[in-house]
Design a protein around this motif. Structure first.
Motif, PDB file in Angstrom:
ATOM      1  N   THR A   1      10.253   1.813  53.245  1.00 47.40           N
ATOM      2  CA  THR A   1       9.488   1.857  54.495  1.00 47.40           C
ATOM      3  C   THR A   1      10.285   2.372  55.700  1.00 47.40           C
ATOM      4  OG1 THR A   1      10.046  -0.463  54.932  1.00 47.40           O
ATOM      5  CG2 THR A   1       7.989  -0.026  53.738  1.00 47.40           C
ATOM      6  N   LYS A   2      11.457   2.914  55.485  1.00 50.61           N
ATOM      7  CA  LYS A   2      12.271   3.375  56.619  1.00 50.61           C
ATOM      8  C   LYS A   2      11.615   4.582  57.300  1.00 50.61           C
ATOM      9  CE  LYS A   2      16.614   1.547  54.829  1.00 50.61           C
ATOM     10  NZ  LYS A   2      16.551   0.420  55.769  1.00 50.61           N
ATOM     11  N   ASP A   3      11.893   4.739  58.588  1.00 54.30           N
ATOM     12  CA  ASP A   3      11.245   5.766  59.396  1.00 54.30           C
ATOM     13  C   ASP A   3      11.549   7.180  58.927  1.00 54.30           C
ATOM     14  OD1 ASP A   3      10.125   3.812  60.975  1.00 54.30           O
ATOM     15  OD2 ASP A   3      11.683   3.904  62.527  1.00 54.30           O
ATOM     16  N   ASN A   4      12.690   7.380  58.273  1.00 51.59           N
ATOM     17  CA  ASN A   4      13.066   8.729  57.838  1.00 51.59           C
ATOM     18  C   ASN A   4      12.538   9.076  56.453  1.00 51.59           C
ATOM     19  OD1 ASN A   4      14.951   6.735  56.922  1.00 51.59           O
ATOM     20  ND2 ASN A   4      16.363   8.362  56.295  1.00 51.59           N
ATOM     21  N   PHE A   5      11.750   8.188  55.861  1.00 49.87           N
ATOM     22  CA  PHE A   5      11.188   8.427  54.528  1.00 49.87           C
ATOM     23  C   PHE A   5       9.816   9.103  54.657  1.00 49.87           C
ATOM     24  CE2 PHE A   5      13.575   4.603  52.446  1.00 49.87           C
ATOM     25  CZ  PHE A   5      14.770   5.288  52.602  1.00 49.87           C
ATOM     26  N   VAL A   6       9.652  10.196  53.920  1.00 50.70           N
ATOM     27  CA  VAL A   6       8.397  10.950  53.935  1.00 50.70           C
ATOM     28  C   VAL A   6       7.897  11.097  52.499  1.00 50.70           C
ATOM     29  CG1 VAL A   6       7.266  13.110  54.554  1.00 50.70           C
ATOM     30  CG2 VAL A   6       9.144  12.239  55.970  1.00 50.70           C
ATOM     31  N   PHE A   7       6.657  10.691  52.259  1.00 53.01           N
ATOM     32  CA  PHE A   7       6.077  10.794  50.917  1.00 53.01           C
ATOM     33  C   PHE A   7       5.126  11.988  50.859  1.00 53.01           C
ATOM     34  CE2 PHE A   7       7.467   6.436  51.181  1.00 53.01           C
ATOM     35  CZ  PHE A   7       7.939   6.159  49.896  1.00 53.01           C
ATOM     36  N   LEU A   8       5.444  12.929  49.981  1.00 51.17           N
ATOM     37  CA  LEU A   8       4.597  14.104  49.793  1.00 51.17           C
ATOM     38  C   LEU A   8       3.681  13.837  48.600  1.00 51.17           C
ATOM     39  CD1 LEU A   8       7.298  16.886  50.329  1.00 51.17           C
ATOM     40  CD2 LEU A   8       5.787  15.837  52.030  1.00 51.17           C
ATOM     41  N   ASP A   9       2.565  13.190  48.880  1.00 54.03           N
ATOM     42  CA  ASP A   9       1.697  12.700  47.813  1.00 54.03           C
ATOM     43  C   ASP A   9       0.995  13.808  47.031  1.00 54.03           C
ATOM     44  OD1 ASP A   9       2.365  10.110  48.462  1.00 54.03           O
ATOM     45  OD2 ASP A   9       0.685   9.863  49.850  1.00 54.03           O
ATOM     46  N   ASN A  10       0.943  15.004  47.576  1.00 52.78           N
ATOM     47  CA  ASN A  10       0.269  16.099  46.885  1.00 52.78           C
ATOM     48  C   ASN A  10       1.130  16.698  45.764  1.00 52.78           C
ATOM     49  OD1 ASN A  10       1.970  17.029  49.040  1.00 52.78           O
ATOM     50  ND2 ASN A  10       1.177  19.098  48.694  1.00 52.78           N
ATOM     51  N   ILE A  11       2.397  16.296  45.697  1.00 53.38           N
ATOM     52  CA  ILE A  11       3.292  16.790  44.636  1.00 53.38           C
ATOM     53  C   ILE A  11       3.587  15.629  43.700  1.00 53.38           C
ATOM     54  CG2 ILE A  11       5.508  17.853  44.108  1.00 53.38           C
ATOM     55  CD1 ILE A  11       5.486  19.074  46.905  1.00 53.38           C
ATOM     56  N   LYS A  12       2.903  15.627  42.558  1.00 49.83           N
ATOM     57  CA  LYS A  12       2.957  14.464  41.671  1.00 49.83           C
ATOM     58  C   LYS A  12       3.705  14.727  40.372  1.00 49.83           C
ATOM     59  CE  LYS A  12      -0.122  10.754  40.125  1.00 49.83           C
ATOM     60  NZ  LYS A  12      -1.531  10.276  40.086  1.00 49.83           N
ATOM     61  N   TYR A  13       3.466  15.891  39.763  1.00 48.28           N
ATOM     62  CA  TYR A  13       4.059  16.177  38.454  1.00 48.28           C
ATOM     63  C   TYR A  13       4.833  17.492  38.468  1.00 48.28           C
ATOM     64  CZ  TYR A  13       0.546  12.789  36.865  1.00 48.28           C
ATOM     65  OH  TYR A  13      -0.235  11.677  36.701  1.00 48.28           O
ATOM     66  N   PRO A  14       5.871  17.600  37.645  1.00 46.27           N
ATOM     67  CA  PRO A  14       6.537  18.892  37.471  1.00 46.27           C
ATOM     68  C   PRO A  14       5.611  19.851  36.733  1.00 46.27           C
ATOM     69  CG  PRO A  14       7.381  17.302  35.895  1.00 46.27           C
ATOM     70  CD  PRO A  14       6.478  16.545  36.822  1.00 46.27           C
ATOM     71  N   SER A  15       5.858  21.152  36.897  1.00 46.79           N
ATOM     72  CA  SER A  15       5.010  22.165  36.281  1.00 46.79           C
ATOM     73  C   SER A  15       5.866  23.269  35.675  1.00 46.79           C
ATOM     74  CB  SER A  15       4.072  22.767  37.333  1.00 46.79           C
ATOM     75  OG  SER A  15       3.420  23.919  36.850  1.00 46.79           O
ATOM     76  N   ALA A  16       5.334  23.910  34.636  1.00 47.90           N
ATOM     77  CA  ALA A  16       6.024  25.053  34.030  1.00 47.90           C
ATOM     78  C   ALA A  16       6.107  26.218  35.014  1.00 47.90           C
ATOM     79  CB  ALA A  16       5.307  25.480  32.758  1.00 47.90           C
TER      80      ALA A  16
END
Length: 223
Positions: A170-185
């Motif tokens: 929960t720290k202020d410098n943490f950013v979650f990019l929820d649109n990037i979920k899985y690796p891809s070929a």
């Protein structure tokens, strides 16, 4: 021509991409909750070869996501890749799964932390710079409120365990990019070509996926 077939099956995303000179020509993938890799993978490979208009003999190498990730998914992908390499007598290239995931992020500051679910509050993670240099090796670690606290700049989290980690990280410098979920070929294309150019390949006979921690088979319950 440098046609390379890239295979990514380390997560719920079953993904195949054909690349020429490091650029993706075709990519087929599906993220299925039911893990349909065994059914989908060879279909995707056949469709991509047919639709691209090339023949299997035109492939210069096969690249496979080496893990960490799903034990079953990795086994399916590596088995398919090995089979193709044997049949075509071409080299096998192993690509870091977390690097492929981090490659989906485009930022100019901070660090990128790709994380893949390893059940409960445990994840497979690594730390990369914004230019994809590895700042910390891959670990299987339990996430708590002190995780990544030593990093002062922006920390961009990607992967399939963002939801379970948000309540703890929960720290202020943490950013979650929820649109990037899985690796891809798709992102493997550049990475595999870079390895191909310097002949960074693995032994087809002896290569094993990078499981990171032992695969545990549950004992059957006593009746």
């Amino acid at each position: 021509m440098s046609y390379i077939l890239n295979i990514e099956t380390a997560t719920k995303n079953c993904s195949v991409a054909l690349a020429k000179g490091g650029k993706t020509i075709l990519c087929k993938e599906i993220a299925d909750e039911g893990y349909s890799h065994a059914e989908r993978l060879h279909v995707f490979i056949e469709e991509i070869i047919q639709e691209s208009g090339i023949g299997m003999k035109d492939l210069e190498a096969i690249a496979v996501s080496q893990g960490p990730g799903s034990y079953t998914g990795l086994r399916i992908g590596v088995s398919a890749a090995k089979g193709l390499c044997y049949a075509l007598n071409i080299p096998l290239i192993a690509v870091d799964t977390l690097l492929a995931l981090a490659s989906k992020v485009s930022v100019t500051d901070g660090v990128i932390v790709p994380m893949l679910d390893a059940r409960r509050m445990e994840v497979y993670s690594a730390v990369f710079s914004s230019t994809l240099e590895k700042n910390r090796e891959i670990l299987a670690e339990i996430i708590d409120e002190n995780s990544f606290a030593e990093i002062k700049g922006k920390v961009y989290f990607v992967g399939d365990c963002n939801e379970k980690c948000k309540s703890v990280l929960t720290k202020d410098n943490f950013v979650f990019l929820d649109n990037i979920k899985y690796p891809s070929a798709n992102e493997m294309s550049v990475l595999s070509f870079d390895k191909y150019k310097i002949s960074d390949t693995v032994d087809v006979a002896y290569f094993e996926p990078y499981y990171l921690k032992d695969f545990l088979v549950a004992s059957p319950k006593k009746q």
